[in-house]
Motif scaffolding. Structure first.
Motif, PDB file in Angstrom:
ATOM      1  N   ASP A   1     -24.719 109.093  -6.894  1.00 56.90           N
ATOM      2  CA  ASP A   1     -26.076 108.560  -6.727  1.00 56.90           C
ATOM      3  C   ASP A   1     -26.205 107.568  -5.578  1.00 56.90           C
ATOM      4  N   ALA A   2     -25.163 106.765  -5.341  1.00 56.05           N
ATOM      5  CA  ALA A   2     -25.323 105.621  -4.428  1.00 56.05           C
ATOM      6  C   ALA A   2     -24.250 105.562  -3.350  1.00 56.05           C
ATOM      7  N   TRP A   3     -23.665 106.702  -3.011  1.00 48.39           N
ATOM      8  CA  TRP A   3     -22.573 106.703  -2.033  1.00 48.39           C
ATOM      9  C   TRP A   3     -23.021 106.197  -0.660  1.00 48.39           C
ATOM     10  N   LEU A   4     -24.286 106.469  -0.303  1.00 52.08           N
ATOM     11  CA  LEU A   4     -24.759 106.054   1.011  1.00 52.08           C
ATOM     12  C   LEU A   4     -24.796 104.525   1.129  1.00 52.08           C
ATOM     13  N   ALA A   5     -25.222 103.860   0.061  1.00 52.59           N
ATOM     14  CA  ALA A   5     -25.251 102.395   0.073  1.00 52.59           C
ATOM     15  C   ALA A   5     -23.838 101.832   0.198  1.00 52.59           C
ATOM     16  N   ALA A   6     -22.893 102.428  -0.529  1.00 55.89           N
ATOM     17  CA  ALA A   6     -21.503 101.979  -0.441  1.00 55.89           C
ATOM     18  C   ALA A   6     -20.969 102.170   0.969  1.00 55.89           C
ATOM     19  N   LEU A   7     -21.320 103.292   1.572  1.00 54.92           N
ATOM     20  CA  LEU A   7     -20.847 103.569   2.935  1.00 54.92           C
ATOM     21  C   LEU A   7     -21.399 102.552   3.928  1.00 54.92           C
ATOM     22  N   VAL A   8     -22.708 102.293   3.847  1.00 56.34           N
ATOM     23  CA  VAL A   8     -23.338 101.362   4.786  1.00 56.34           C
ATOM     24  C   VAL A   8     -22.790  99.952   4.602  1.00 56.34           C
TER      25      VAL A   8
ATOM     26  N   VAL B   1     -13.649  99.397  -0.617  1.00 51.50           N
ATOM     27  CA  VAL B   1     -13.965  98.595  -1.796  1.00 51.50           C
ATOM     28  C   VAL B   1     -15.332  98.920  -2.403  1.00 51.50           C
ATOM     29  N   PRO B   2     -16.436  99.035  -1.640  1.00 50.10           N
ATOM     30  CA  PRO B   2     -17.717  99.357  -2.282  1.00 50.10           C
ATOM     31  C   PRO B   2     -17.686 100.676  -3.054  1.00 50.10           C
ATOM     32  N   PHE B   3     -16.940 101.666  -2.565  1.00 52.86           N
ATOM     33  CA  PHE B   3     -16.811 102.931  -3.302  1.00 52.86           C
ATOM     34  C   PHE B   3     -16.056 102.713  -4.617  1.00 52.86           C
ATOM     35  N   ILE B   4     -14.996 101.897  -4.557  1.00 53.48           N
ATOM     36  CA  ILE B   4     -14.245 101.597  -5.777  1.00 53.48           C
ATOM     37  C   ILE B   4     -15.134 100.868  -6.784  1.00 53.48           C
ATOM     38  N   LEU B   5     -15.952  99.947  -6.291  1.00 53.60           N
ATOM     39  CA  LEU B   5     -16.844  99.213  -7.184  1.00 53.60           C
ATOM     40  C   LEU B   5     -17.851 100.148  -7.853  1.00 53.60           C
ATOM     41  N   LEU B   6     -18.379 101.105  -7.096  1.00 52.20           N
ATOM     42  CA  LEU B   6     -19.284 102.089  -7.694  1.00 52.20           C
ATOM     43  C   LEU B   6     -18.585 102.873  -8.788  1.00 52.20           C
ATOM     44  N   TRP B   7     -17.343 103.244  -8.532  1.00 53.94           N
ATOM     45  CA  TRP B   7     -16.566 103.993  -9.535  1.00 53.94           C
ATOM     46  C   TRP B   7     -16.365 103.158 -10.797  1.00 53.94           C
ATOM     47  N   ILE B   8     -16.025 101.882 -10.627  1.00 49.45           N
ATOM     48  CA  ILE B   8     -15.815 101.007 -11.774  1.00 49.45           C
ATOM     49  C   ILE B   8     -17.102 100.828 -12.574  1.00 49.45           C
TER      50      ILE B   8
ATOM     51  N   PRO C   1     -31.355 104.745  -4.084  1.00 52.13           N
ATOM     52  CA  PRO C   1     -30.348 105.531  -4.799  1.00 52.13           C
ATOM     53  C   PRO C   1     -30.948 106.181  -6.048  1.00 52.13           C
ATOM     54  N   ARG C   2     -30.372 107.276  -6.436  1.00 53.97           N
ATOM     55  CA  ARG C   2     -30.822 107.955  -7.647  1.00 53.97           C
ATOM     56  C   ARG C   2     -30.140 107.336  -8.867  1.00 53.97           C
ATOM     57  N   GLY C   3     -30.715 107.572 -10.020  1.00 55.99           N
ATOM     58  CA  GLY C   3     -30.055 107.240 -11.275  1.00 55.99           C
ATOM     59  C   GLY C   3     -30.092 105.784 -11.683  1.00 55.99           C
ATOM     60  N   ALA C   4     -30.878 104.943 -10.994  1.00 58.61           N
ATOM     61  CA  ALA C   4     -30.903 103.519 -11.325  1.00 58.61           C
ATOM     62  C   ALA C   4     -31.428 103.295 -12.740  1.00 58.61           C
ATOM     63  N   ARG C   5     -32.485 104.014 -13.077  1.00 60.38           N
ATOM     64  CA  ARG C   5     -33.094 103.858 -14.411  1.00 60.38           C
ATOM     65  C   ARG C   5     -32.132 104.332 -15.499  1.00 60.38           C
ATOM     66  N   ARG C   6     -31.475 105.464 -15.262  1.00 64.44           N
ATOM     67  CA  ARG C   6     -30.541 105.991 -16.267  1.00 64.44           C
ATOM     68  C   ARG C   6     -29.343 105.069 -16.455  1.00 64.44           C
TER      69      ARG C   6
ATOM     70  N   GLY D   1     -18.652 105.249 -12.564  1.00 68.69           N
ATOM     71  CA  GLY D   1     -17.878 106.473 -12.454  1.00 68.69           C
ATOM     72  C   GLY D   1     -18.387 107.439 -11.393  1.00 68.69           C
ATOM     73  N   VAL D   2     -18.207 108.726 -11.667  1.00 70.57           N
ATOM     74  CA  VAL D   2     -18.600 109.768 -10.721  1.00 70.57           C
ATOM     75  C   VAL D   2     -20.099 109.741 -10.462  1.00 70.57           C
ATOM     76  N   ARG D   3     -20.874 109.444 -11.506  1.00 70.90           N
ATOM     77  CA  ARG D   3     -22.328 109.402 -11.338  1.00 70.90           C
ATOM     78  C   ARG D   3     -22.728 108.324 -10.328  1.00 70.90           C
TER      79      ARG D   3
END
Length: 556
Positions: A224-231, A208-215, A273-278, A218-220
């Protein structure tokens, strides 16, 4: 006095044909919603009309009984369901009216490392899961949707996010009432059923956290934040498995949510995570405040978090407190049980006894909605007394006035919920819902694969995993016994299947649409969540089938 007993082969003496006809009300709802693009309450009323006609003309239920069945469902939809949701919206509105929500947003900004994507996951998945564990019945969706939208996430994306997040925690929601219900109805040990669910639900929790990141991005977002979703996902899943198997199935979600939130906080102390500002720029939000490090005094942080600390405390006392006085038992003792007129006398089982579901329970004091009201009053008093020189002063009259504002705002969603619950009761009492289940159960060994579909269907119709278990637990138990499968496995499968059906429930869609101010656009939300619901259901079906065969060693 004519009695009525539901049968599963009412149409032409055929279980298959009866099941096909029984699907007409559901097909009507989704055709109206998606093809005709009618509003949700119109679609629900059309489906209710179809259900009454099918009950009368196809299943042989007297018309007056079909109509009275609908009135009992409507009463249940109004109270406690609509009551809970109005209180959930009111509770959120208190933080907005007091001016504290901006401080709450900045607090989550700190916890989430300044990344709105992580904040949204923590709110929707971790905090929403905690609310599901304590309250359930739509409150988590209503509260977290408004919180996430207030962070700056667009309405449609916020609605889809909270509906997807409200999956893995549902099996153990409201202190695991769905599992307790399954055990009570079948005579099986609910702790054993819960342990098996604890070997199924974590597979959804990790995804679910990975799906939420995608929603959200998207891919970015995934990059950028896959590690947080994994943890977050793994810690939640592992804690869910451990608590359900070795600690307490009733407290599983509370443990899992606190562990995953703690794991996320520890991770974000050492990693960003990267990309927070963008991401903020893509949402059109200002990006300078958090980075500038504007001081946020501890007292303001605590006052911003106060409503949610209070609601957790109130529910903990109301649902768990047994030291000195058994508070849950005392509250439940105030419930008023009302045999529904005519229904309780004329609809009977095959043995000639009145059906259990014909008693309406008015839980005026033990309802989660009443507990939310009590929590809201505490918060209103606190915000009135501790207003920091009037800057955050709320005032009791202003707070109470917002109840009417929230009730008026969700009037169409309330009509949808009342109609959907009326539809569910007509389908249940007339035998339509069970006829679909009996037909699926007749398919033999492949039923192990299909068994989660019953939970998915039941939750989609009623909006409640507890109701889905009440509908199909005995059916699952009988089918498993006849097929030589562990009955506890299929009871768990019914529960796990239900968790991914909740997101497409008309009730949940109406709640989410109202929370993000998209009333009348439920079809847009439905189209976004349906593929995810079906995809996760397929995973659960495959897992249960494997657990009934080559992965049987996995079952405790």
């Amino acid at each position: 006095m004519d009695l009525f007993t539901a049968t599963t082969d009412a149409v032409g003496g055929s279980a298959g044909l009866s099941a096909l006809v029984a699907l007409i009300p559901l097909v009507t709802f989704f055709v109206m919603l998606l093809a005709v693009k009618a509003r949700a309450h119109t679609s629900a009323l059309a489906a209710l009309t179809a259900a009454v006609l099918v009950a009368w003309l196809a299943f042989g239920m007297p018309l007056e009984l079909a109509l009275l069945s609908g009135t009992q469902g409507a009463a249940f939809g109004a109270f406690p369901i609509v009551w809970i949701i109005v209180m959930a919206l009111w509770f959120y509105e208190l933080t907005v009216r007091s001016g504290r929500f901006e401080d709450l947003r900045r607090t989550f900004d700190r916890i989430g490392g300044g990344d709105l994507r992580i904040q949204a996951i923590l709110i929707a998945f971790c905090f929403g899961g905690l609310l599901e564990a304590l309250a359930g019945f739509g409150a988590p969706v209503a509260i977290t949707a408004t919180m996430i939208m207030a962070l700056g996430v667009k309405p449609l994306r916020a609605a889809v996010t909270v509906l997807l997040a409200n999956t893995a925690p549902v099996a153990f929601g409201a202190l695991a009432i769905p599992i307790t219900t399954a055990g009570t109805l079948t005579g099986e040990d609910p702790a054993h059923i819960g342990a098996i669910v604890g070997h199924q639900a974590p597979f959804v929790a990790v995804l679910v956290p990975f799906i939420l990141l995608w929603i959200l991005d998207g891919v970015r977002g995934l990059r950028d934040a896959w590690l947080a979703a994994l943890v977050i996902g793994v810690s939640f899943g592992v804690a869910q498995w451990w608590s359900a198997t070795h600690f307490s199935y009733e407290l599983t979600d509370i443990v899992a949510c606190l562990v995953s939130l703690g794991a996320a906080v520890l991770l974000l102390k050492a990693w960003r995570p990267r990309g927070a500002r963008r991401f903020k720029e893509r949402l059109g939000l200002p990006v300078g405040e958090a980075e500038a490090g504007e001081p946020l005094r501890p007292v303001r942080v605590w006052m911003a978090l106060l409503p949610y600390l209070v609601v957790v405390g109130v529910f903990a006392v109301g649902k768990l407190w047994t030291l000195g006085a058994d508070v849950p038992r005392a509250l439940a003792a105030t419930d008023l049980k009302v045999p529904w007129p005519v229904i309780s006398e004329r609809i009977v089982t095959a043995e000639g006894t009145p059906i259990a579901g014909a008693t309406y329970t008015f839980s005026w004091l033990s309802s989660p909605g009443t507990m939310l009201f009590a929590a809201g009053l505490i918060v209103a008093v606190a915000y009135t007394l501790f207003s920091e020189g009037g800057r955050y002063r709320l005032g009791i009259p202003t707070a109470l006035a917002q109840i009417w504002v929230c009730a008026h705002r969700m009037r169409w969603a309330a009509l949808t919920i009342v109609a959907v619950l009326a539809l569910a009761y007509v389908m249940n009492f007339s035998g339509q819902t069970v006829s679909v289940g009996v037909y699926l159960a007749s398919l033999g060994g492949v039923f192990a694969f299909l068994s989660p579909v019953l939970g998915w269907l039941g939750t989609a119709v009623t909006g409640s995993d507890t109701s889905a278990n009440a509908l199909f637990s005995n059916l699952q138990h009988t089918a498993a016994t006849n097929a030589g499968i562990d009955p506890n496995l299929l009871l768990a499968a019914n529960t796990s299947g239900g968790v991914v059906g909740k997101m497409i429930s008309p009730q949940s869609l109406a709640i989410a649409a109202t929370a993000v101010r998209m009333e009348g656009q439920e079809s847009e939300i439905f189209k976004r969540v349906l593929p995810w619901s079906l995809g996760l259901l397929l995973i659960i079906c495959a897992l249960v089938f494997l657990q009934s065969t080559v992965l049987a060693w996995m079952i405790p």
